[in-house]
Design a protein around this motif. Structure first.
Motif, short mmCIF file in Angstrom:
data_model
loop_
_atom_site.label_atom_id
_atom_site.label_comp_id
_atom_site.label_asym_id
_atom_site.label_seq_id
_atom_site.Cartn_x
_atom_site.Cartn_y
_atom_site.Cartn_z
N UNK A 1 0.83 -1.21 0.00
CA UNK A 1 0.00 0.00 0.00
C UNK A 1 0.87 1.26 0.00
N UNK A 2 1.92 1.24 0.81
CA UNK A 2 2.82 2.40 0.87
C UNK A 2 3.49 2.64 -0.48
N UNK A 3 3.90 1.54 -1.14
CA UNK A 3 4.54 1.70 -2.44
C UNK A 3 3.56 2.25 -3.48
N UNK A 4 2.29 1.76 -3.43
CA UNK A 4 1.29 2.28 -4.37
C UNK A 4 1.06 3.76 -4.12
N UNK A 5 0.92 4.15 -2.84
CA UNK A 5 0.73 5.56 -2.51
C UNK A 5 1.92 6.39 -2.97
N UNK A 6 3.12 5.88 -2.73
CA UNK A 6 4.32 6.60 -3.15
C UNK A 6 4.38 6.75 -4.66
N UNK A 7 3.99 5.69 -5.37
CA UNK A 7 4.04 5.73 -6.84
C UNK A 7 3.07 6.77 -7.37
N UNK A 8 1.83 6.75 -6.87
CA UNK A 8 0.87 7.71 -7.36
C UNK A 8 1.16 9.12 -6.86
N UNK A 9 1.79 9.24 -5.71
CA UNK A 9 2.22 10.56 -5.26
C UNK A 9 3.28 11.12 -6.21
N UNK A 10 4.20 10.26 -6.62
CA UNK A 10 5.20 10.68 -7.61
C UNK A 10 4.54 11.07 -8.92
#
Length: 347
Positions: free
Chosen positions: A283-292
Motif C-alpha cells: 500500500x505504501x509503495x502504491x501511494x508513493x508511486x501515485x504521489x510521484x
C-alpha cells in the motif's frame, strides 16, 4: 604376577574348565547361576560383566579380561594358557558370547513376568476376581497356558514344578480378551474367519461350522485375520497422522503468510518497533508511486501553463500590433481620401 594370581585363584575354586557353575554348587550374586569362573560374579547383558569369548572357547567377563596382562598383543587364557590376539581396540574387540547373552535375556524375561510390584498387585486386586484355586483369595495373575486366574500364593504353589514353571503368567489387567462364541454353536469359541464373498455378512465360525456350513470355503485363523485388520488400521492411522501433520504444516505456513501480509498486532508492533506487513508495504509503495505521478503531473501542468501563457502573450502582442497597424493604415487611408476629396480642392 597378577596373571599367576588370577590363574591360581580360578584353579583353587574349581578343577573344571567350564565357563559357568552348575546350580548344585553355587549361587551367584546376580541369581542366574551363570557366572564368570575367575571372579565368580554373574554375567550381565552389558557393562563390565558382559561375557566375551576367547579363541580357546572359554568365556570371561569384560572386567576380568581387562585385568589380564597382554604379551605381544595377546591375552593368555588363565585356564589353558592359549593366546588370543587382540587388535587396536583391545578387549572391546573380542566377540561377545551371544548364546549366553540370549540365555540371560530369557531368564530375565521369565523373572520379569513372575515378579510384580506391590502397587501393581493392589491394582489387580481391585478387579475383584476370585482365585481359581482358592475362592477366598483374590486373583492378581492370569496364566495364559492354563487359562486360570491365580493369586500370588497359589501361582507359586501350583506352578512350582519344572514343566508348569515355564507357563507365562501376566497381570490380570493384561489378560487377553476371550474369543467370542459361535452363533450357531454357543459351546464352541470362534476360531476361523471365512474369506468367501457370500459369507462376509457373518464370517466368524467355529471348527464345526468350518467342516459343515463352510465346507471348501477359504478361511484363515481368527488371530491372523485380527492381526491383518490391526495392521490395516495401524497403516491407516499412520497415513492419517501423516496427512494431519501435512495439513498442520500447511496451516502453519498459511498462518505465517497471513501474518507477513497483515503484519504484527498494534500492541506487538508498538513493543517491537517493527513496520507493518507486506500488504502495508505494498500500500505504501502504491501511494508513493501515485504521489510521484501527481508530483510529475503537477510539474507538467505548471510547465504547460507557462508555455500556454507565453504563447497567449505572444499572440496577444501580435494581434495588438496588427490592430495598431490596421488603425494606422485606416488613418492614412482616411487622410488621403480627405485630401483628395473635391471639397478640399475647391476650397
Amino acid at each position: 604376577m597378577a596373571e599367576e594370581t588370577l590363574m591360581s585363584a580360578a584353579l583353587a575354586r574349581s578343577q573344571s574348565f567350564h565357563t559357568f557353575n552348575t546350580p548344585q554348587n553355587s549361587t551367584n550374586k546376580s541369581g542366574n547361576n551363570l557366572e564368570c569362573r575367575v571372579c565368580e560374579d554373574g554375567f550381565s547383558l552389558g557393562g563390565d560383566k558382559v561375557p566375551r569369548l576367547l579363541f580357546c572357547g572359554h568365556t570371561l567377563c569384560h572386567a576380568c579380561l581387562l585385568r589380564l596382562p597382554t604379551h605381544d598383543n595377546n591375552i593368555h587364557c588363565p585356564f589353558d594358557r592359549q593366546p588370543t590376539p587382540i587388535g587396536a581396540s583391545g578387549v572391546w574387540g573380542l566377540k561377545k558370547n551371544f548364546a549366553l547373552l540370549e540365555l540371560l535375556e530369557r531368564l530375565s524375561l521369565s523373572r520379569s513376568d513372575a515378579v510384580l510390584l506391590p502397587e501393581v498387585l493392589v491394582q489387580q486386586k481391585e478387579l475383584g476376581i476370585s482365585c481359581d484355586e482358592d475362592e477366598d483369595h483374590l486373583a492378581v495373575l492370569y496364566c495364559t497356558v492354563c487359562a486360570s486366574h491365580l493369586c500370588l500364593e497359589c501361582s507359586e504353589r501350583t506352578h512350582a514344578t519344572r514343566t508348569l514353571h515355564k507357563h507365562k503368567r501376566i497381570p490380570l489387567s493384561e489378560k487377553p480378551r476371550e474369543k467370542p462364541r459361535c452363533v450357531d454353536h454357543s459351546f464352541h469359541p470362534v476360531e476361523f474367519v471365512c474369506l468367501e464373498e457370500e459369507c462376509q455378512a457373518a464370517p466368524l465360525m467355529c471348527f464345526i461350522c468350518k467342516d459343515y456350513k463352510h465346507t471348501k470355503h477359504k478361511h484363515v485363523l481368527l488371530e491372523q485375520e485380527a492381526e491383518r485388520i490391526r495392521s490395516t488400521i495401524s497403516a491407516a492411522i499412520q497415513h492419517i497422522k501423516r496427512v494431519a501433520q501435512e495439513l498442520t504444516d500447511s496451516a502453519h505456513k498459511l498462518e505465517s503468510v497471513a501474518r507477513q501480509l497483515e503484519g504484527p498486532a498494534p500492541e506487538t508492533a508498538a513493543l517491537e518497533m517493527s513496520a507493518g506487513g507486506t500488504a502495508e508495504e505494498a500500500r505504501a509503495r502504491v501511494k508513493q508511486y501515485f504521489a510521484q505521478l501527481r508530483d510529475q503531473l503537477t510539474r507538467q501542468e505548471s510547465q504547460a501553463m507557462t508555455v500556454l501563457d507565453a504563447h497567449i502573450r505572444e499572440r496577444l502582442c501580435s494581434i495588438r500590433q496588427q490592430q495598431e497597424d490596421m488603425t494606422t493604415l485606416l488613418s492614412q487611408t482616411y487622410l488621403r481620401d480627405w485630401l483628395m476629396s473635391p471639397h478640399r480642392s475647391n476650397s
